[in-house]
Design an enzyme around this catalytic site. Structure first.
Site, PDB file in Angstrom:
ATOM      1  N   GLU A   2       0.841  -1.206   0.000  1.00  0.00           N
ATOM      2  CA  GLU A   2       0.000   0.000   0.000  1.00  0.00           C
ATOM      3  C   GLU A   2       0.875   1.254   0.000  1.00  0.00           C
ATOM      4  O   GLU A   2       0.615   2.212  -0.751  1.00  0.00           O
ATOM      5  CB  GLU A   2      -0.908  -0.006   1.226  1.00  0.00           C
ATOM      6  CG  GLU A   2      -1.709   1.263   1.407  1.00  0.00           C
ATOM      7  CD  GLU A   2      -2.142   1.463   2.856  1.00  0.00           C
ATOM      8  OE1 GLU A   2      -2.404   2.614   3.230  1.00  0.00           O
ATOM      9  OE2 GLU A   2      -2.204   0.479   3.610  1.00  0.00           O
ATOM     10  N   ASP A  35       0.788   3.850  -3.285  1.00  0.00           N
ATOM     11  CA  ASP A  35       0.404   5.252  -3.169  1.00  0.00           C
ATOM     12  C   ASP A  35       1.352   6.139  -3.956  1.00  0.00           C
ATOM     13  O   ASP A  35       0.935   7.085  -4.640  1.00  0.00           O
ATOM     14  CB  ASP A  35       0.389   5.647  -1.691  1.00  0.00           C
ATOM     15  CG  ASP A  35       0.090   7.119  -1.475  1.00  0.00           C
ATOM     16  OD1 ASP A  35      -1.008   7.552  -1.851  1.00  0.00           O
ATOM     17  OD2 ASP A  35       0.955   7.832  -0.933  1.00  0.00           O
ATOM     18  N   ASP A  70      -7.058   1.348   0.436  1.00  0.00           N
ATOM     19  CA  ASP A  70      -5.725   0.824   0.753  1.00  0.00           C
ATOM     20  C   ASP A  70      -5.384  -0.379  -0.121  1.00  0.00           C
ATOM     21  O   ASP A  70      -4.267  -0.509  -0.624  1.00  0.00           O
ATOM     22  CB  ASP A  70      -5.658   0.414   2.228  1.00  0.00           C
ATOM     23  CG  ASP A  70      -5.703   1.595   3.177  1.00  0.00           C
ATOM     24  OD1 ASP A  70      -5.523   2.745   2.713  1.00  0.00           O
ATOM     25  OD2 ASP A  70      -5.922   1.371   4.381  1.00  0.00           O
ATOM     26  N   GLU A 114      -4.413   0.543  -3.696  1.00  0.00           N
ATOM     27  CA  GLU A 114      -3.029   0.995  -3.783  1.00  0.00           C
ATOM     28  C   GLU A 114      -2.067  -0.187  -3.716  1.00  0.00           C
ATOM     29  O   GLU A 114      -1.041  -0.211  -4.419  1.00  0.00           O
ATOM     30  CB  GLU A 114      -2.740   1.977  -2.648  1.00  0.00           C
ATOM     31  CG  GLU A 114      -3.464   3.312  -2.796  1.00  0.00           C
ATOM     32  CD  GLU A 114      -3.286   4.219  -1.603  1.00  0.00           C
ATOM     33  OE1 GLU A 114      -3.550   5.431  -1.736  1.00  0.00           O
ATOM     34  OE2 GLU A 114      -2.894   3.733  -0.519  1.00  0.00           O
TER      35      GLU A 114
END
Length: 229
Positions: free
Chosen positions: A45, A49, A118, A121
């Site tokens: 995650e 991002d 989450d 990502e």
């Protein structure tokens, strides 16, 4: 490693076939399922991002070559925020393949906005680790689709918009505080107050603090911005 039938179907919805399927398994494994022999998706995650941010930033620059930074920043924020990631996750039914612990399963984890964002990502990072930046970029641009070209120049989340309104009035940034928490441990409900320096405030309740903050900020902004001087 051989993927289960549901993950193979998810590969098709995602549009990427993994050469290292263990990356996909890790990307859909929530922290509530972590064991000594099973990693969760938190590290992926973190990486995803950043990959998403780079792809979206580059796409926005390419899409509007004359836009200033002040115009691009709110569009960027709108496209990479958790709410948008969760929206894309629902688009490909990512929730259906999440590996969740019993408590998260019981509390409706497959539908939770923060959890879906989450995981989206993490899946992006899994594609990046599996096949490189170009593959991740292709997946992101295809899934985000028209959002990149249609996002409004003034797109902002409610907390950002409220903070900008407060600054324009010469007020300090709004303050958020938890005023109540209810429900069982596996499905808590948070009540958050958004308060301005002038005493104006609104509360909202949601299953995630971030969501409650956004809802409270939206309600407060709608009230103070429409108030007559």
């Amino acid at each position: 490693m051989k993927l289960s039938g549901d993950l193979k179907a998810f590969e098709s919805r995602l549009g990427h076939e993994f050469g290292r399927p263990e990356l996909l398994v890790r990307a859909v494994t929530h922290g509530s399922m972590t064991t000594a022999n099973r990693d969760d998706n938190q590290r992926l995650e973190f990486l995803g991002d950043r990959v998403l941010g780079l792809v979206i930033a580059e796409a926005l620059l390419e899409n509007d070559k004359g836009a200033a930074e002040g115009q691009l920043a709110p569009r960027y924020n709108a496209l990479v925020r958790k709410e948008t990631c969760a929206e894309v996750a629902r688009q490909i039914d990512l929730g259906a393949v999440l590996k969740l612990g019993r408590s998260e399963m019981m509390s409706g984890g497959r539908r939770k906005q923060a959890l879906l964002g989450d995981a989206m990502e993490a899946v992006i990072a899994a594609v990046y680790r599996d096949a490189g930046f170009d593959a991740a970029q292709e997946v992101i641009l295809r899934l985000w689709g028209d959002r990149v070209t249609s996002v409004k120049a003034d797109a902002r989340d409610a907390k950002t918009a409220l903070q900008e309104w407060a600054q324009a009035q010469g007020l300090a940034p709004p303050v958020y505080r938890e005023t109540a928490r209810s429900g069982p441990d596996h499905a808590p409900q948070f009540t958050i107050e958004a308060r301005l320096e002038n005493g104006e405030a609104e509360e909202a309740t949601a299953g995630a603090k971030r969501q409650a903050e956004q809802t409270a900020a939206k309600a407060l902004l709608a009230r103070v911005a429409s108030a007559k001087p």
